[in-house]
Every structure is written in structure tokens, then in C-alpha cells.
Scaffold this active site. Structure first.
Site: not given
Length: 401
Positions: A232, A236, A238, A301, A354
Site C-alpha cells: 500500500c 512512497g 515508507k 501499511d 496509523c
């Protein structure tokens, strides 16, 4: 502080778009900051921070001002007057502020501050959910922390520079930073400022990325030369961190359902000097199936409620609905089940969100492990904002036997 008419008008215009038309606060603020070329950094800072502040405390200010949604322009001016009064700012002699009951505002604030959902300015259902998932004491601390303004945190791009060099380069531009030993690639700005205009940013020496978010890529335990899939990837943040850890060696396949986000990732990767990233648009399930049993490491993510990042996205608490949470949990379950099949035997997977809610985090992982016995939990990490001082996050490292 003296209030300037054109800055206040811009702020009120922006708030009407956010509150009544559902526009995203960051996009509205971006647009407002281009409104007058004569504005200096202090003027732009006032518009941005005041807009975010009133969005953050919308419920509290509306209750004190005794106004209800949808807000008229006069209603927003009344909320603005509440904000200014509570900040100790003298109201100018403008018609919008005529008859502002300054003493009553302070009294109402003291009275309403005894009720958590109003004091912390959140919807009733969200307050109930927070208590249910985290418990009364922990939720009270967490929502208070999530209502603080987020710091600006940089992630040093180690493909191009070192922390020491970047710190010195920024210092020469009068941008002071501090470090935190728990976040090896992070530099924290001492004062908020626009770092995107610096040559250091244009040359790809850093990205802006919260400290908690910077924990995710290293959690995957990757090495240069591996084949890694970021499932996911989005724009970008991460993915680029993964590339720097891998020293540009090996392959990172960046997947996303939104092609425009992958185009932004390509642009950022070029600036960062990250050459081992291959973006792939998920147009059909074939893209995913081709990668089954092929990856040394997979990062999920996952899409989530975003409750851990309310400090930087305060308008999210007004957009979020209980039914969305039900849908997103189902999506998380499906993504974890499908994308985990990309991990080859002996490979590893990180599931991250998150969010601060156990129902999106450890409960999802426990459910997955129950249904997929070939995976085991190596470790997980719950990051709460009131404990870390940064965003709320969750990450779990799983290994395929």
C-alpha cells in the site's frame, strides 16, 4: 498580537470551506497560502496555524459561541472571536466582533472544560469508542496528546547524506534541529518553518516524516539485496525509507490502487536518488497473484481510521464516521489475508497502521494468525502519542514458517 483584516478574512473563508463543504484542511490551507504574494512567512504561518487551531477545537468553540452547523459566515466569526479571546488577543473594533462577551467566553470555557468530549472537541461516538477500546484513563491521556500541534520532523535520506551533514547544512540556513536517540534518522525542527523551499529538500537530502512512521521500515528487518514488496505504497514515504535501508541494492516493488500516487512516488524517488523501486499499479488481482510466494519481505501499511495522526490531520475527526470504521476493518482483514500470500517460505511481513485502536491492530493480527497457522508473531509495537510525543502507530512483525 495584532489581528490583520486580510489574514482573518482568509482564515474565515478557509474554515467555511472545511466545515460546510467538507474540503480537506491541508488542501484549503495550501490554496489560502497562495492568496497574496505580499504575505511573509509570519502572515502565512498565522493563516495556517489559526485555521488548523479552530478546526481542531471546532466543537469546543462552537459550544462556547453557541452556534450550530451548518455555520453561517457570522457563526465562524463568532468562533474566531472565541479563539482570539482564549488566546488573550485583543479584538479590534470591527463589526464582526461587536458585542463579543469576553468575560462570558472565559466562563463558558471553564464550565465546558469539565466535559471531556467537549474539552477535547470530539464527536460523542468517538469518545465512547476511545473509552471502550483503550479504557477511560488511557483514552483521556491519548486524546489530549492527539490535540497538540504536531512537530515538523525530517527523515535524513542516507542514500545522499548523513544526519550530521544535514544538521549542519540546515543550521547554516538558520534552521535549528534536535535529535532523539530512539529515532536514528530523525531531525526535529526547533521551530516550525517551510523546509520545502531549501536546496537540501530539492536535492533529496531529506523527507518530512513523523518519527513514529520512521519506525515502520526498520521493523521489517530487511537487508540490501532482498526482494521487498510495499503493498500500500501510496506516494512512497515508507518505500523511500526502505530504499535507503537497502542502500539501493535489491528490489522494492511498490504497489497501490491509485496510479496518481505512484506517479508522485516516481518523482520523489528520482529526487531521493532511489533506483531500486519499481512502482506497479494494481489494476486487477493478476498484479497481486504474480507475486505470490515471491517476496523476502512484505510491508502492509494498511488503510485505517487514521486516529493516530489527528495531530497533523485534525479535520479527520469530523469526517470520520462509525460505519467507515466497520468497512475499514473488513478491508484490513481482506488485505492482510490476500497480500500475506506474497511472502515466501521463511520470509517476513509487517502489518502497520496509523491507528491507536486495538480493533484495527492487535485484534486484526490475532484473527489472521488464528486463520493462518504458517505465520507466527515475532514481535509487535504499540505507539501511543501521549507516551512517545509523536503520532500514534502500530506495527507487527510476522514470519512465515
Amino acid at each position: 498580537m495584532r489581528l490583520h483584516r486580510n489574514l482573518c478574512f482568509a482564515t474565515v473563508d478557509g474554515l467555511l470551506l472545511i466545515f460546510n463543504e467538507g474540503k480537506y484542511a491541508d488542501k484549503v490551507v495550501q490554496s489560502l497560502l497562495k492568496r497574496d504574494k505580499r504575505w511573509g512567512s509570519r502572515d502565512r504561518g498565522f493563516v495556517a496555524e489559526t485555521t488548523y487551531d479552530i478546526v481542531r477545537w471546532k466543537r469546543l468553540y462552537a459550544e462556547i459561541a453557541e452556534v450550530k452547523e451548518p455555520f453561517s459566515r457570522d457563526d465562524v466569526w463568532r468562533m474566531f472571536a472565541v479563539w482570539a479571546t482564549l488566546k488573550g488577543i485583543k479584538l479590534p473594533d470591527w463589526k464582526y466582533f461587536e458585542g463579543t462577551p469576553t468575560r462570558k467566553i472565559k466562563g463558558r470555557f471553564d464550565e465546558l472544560s469539565k466535559i471531556r468530549k467537549i474539552k477535547q472537541s470530539i464527536p460523542d461516538w468517538l469518545d465512547e469508542l476511545g473509552v471502550k477500546e483503550l479504557g477511560e484513563e488511557k483514552w483521556s491521556k491519548e486524546i489530549e496528546s492527539l490535540n497538540q500541534q504536531a512537530e515538523v520532523i525530517l527523515r535524513v535520506n542516507t542514500l545522499k547524506t548523513t544526519k550530521e551533514k544535514l544538521k549542519a547544512e540546515l543550521f547554516d540556513l538558520d534552521i535549528e534541529t534536535t535529535e532523539d536517540k530512539n529515532y536514528p534518522d530523525a531531525l526535529i525542527l526547533k521551530e516550525r518553518g517551510n523546509v520545502f523551499t531549501t536546496d537540501a529538500f530539492k536535492n533529496g537530502l531529506f523527507e518530512v516524516q513523523d518519527a513514529s512512521s520512521q519506525l515502520v521500515a526498520p521493523f521489517l528487518n530487511i537487508q540490501p539485496g532482498m526482494r521487498v514488496v510495499d503493498t500500500c505504497a501510496g506516494a512512497g514515504g515508507k518505500t523511500l525509507h526502505l530504499a535507503s535501508i537497502m542502500e539501493n541494492k535489491g528490489q522494492i516493488i511498490a504497489l497501490d490502487i491509485y496510479d496518481h500516487k505512484l506517479k508522485e512516488l516516481k518523482r520523489r524517488a528520482k529526487r531521493n536518488g532511489a533506483h531500486n523501486i519499481e512502482p506497479r499499479h494494481i489494476e486487477s488481482t493478476k498484479v497481486i497473484k504474480k507475486l505470490y510466494d515471491k517476496a523476502d519481505a512484505v510491508l502492509i501499511d494498511a488503510p485505517c481510521s487514521g486516529l493516530g495522526v489527528l495531530r497533523r490531520n485534525p479535520d479527520a475527526k469530523w469526517k470520520l464516521q462509525p460505519e467507515f470504521l466497520d468497512r475499514i476493518r473488513a478491508t484490513q482483514e481482506e488485505i492482510l489475508s490476500t497480500y500475506s500470500r506474497m511472502v515466501k517460505s521463511g520470509g517476513q511481513l509487517v502489518y502497520a497502521t496509523c491507528s491507536i485502536l486495538p480493533s484495527e491492530n492487535q485484534e486484526q493480527v490475532n484473527k489472521f494468525l488464528k486463520d493462518n497457522e504458517e505465520f507466527t508473531l515475532v514481535k509487535d509495537k504499540k505507539v501511543l502519542s501521549y507516551e512517545s510525543g509523536f503520532d500514534g502507530f502500530y506495527m507487527a512483525l510476522l514470519k512465515r514458517k
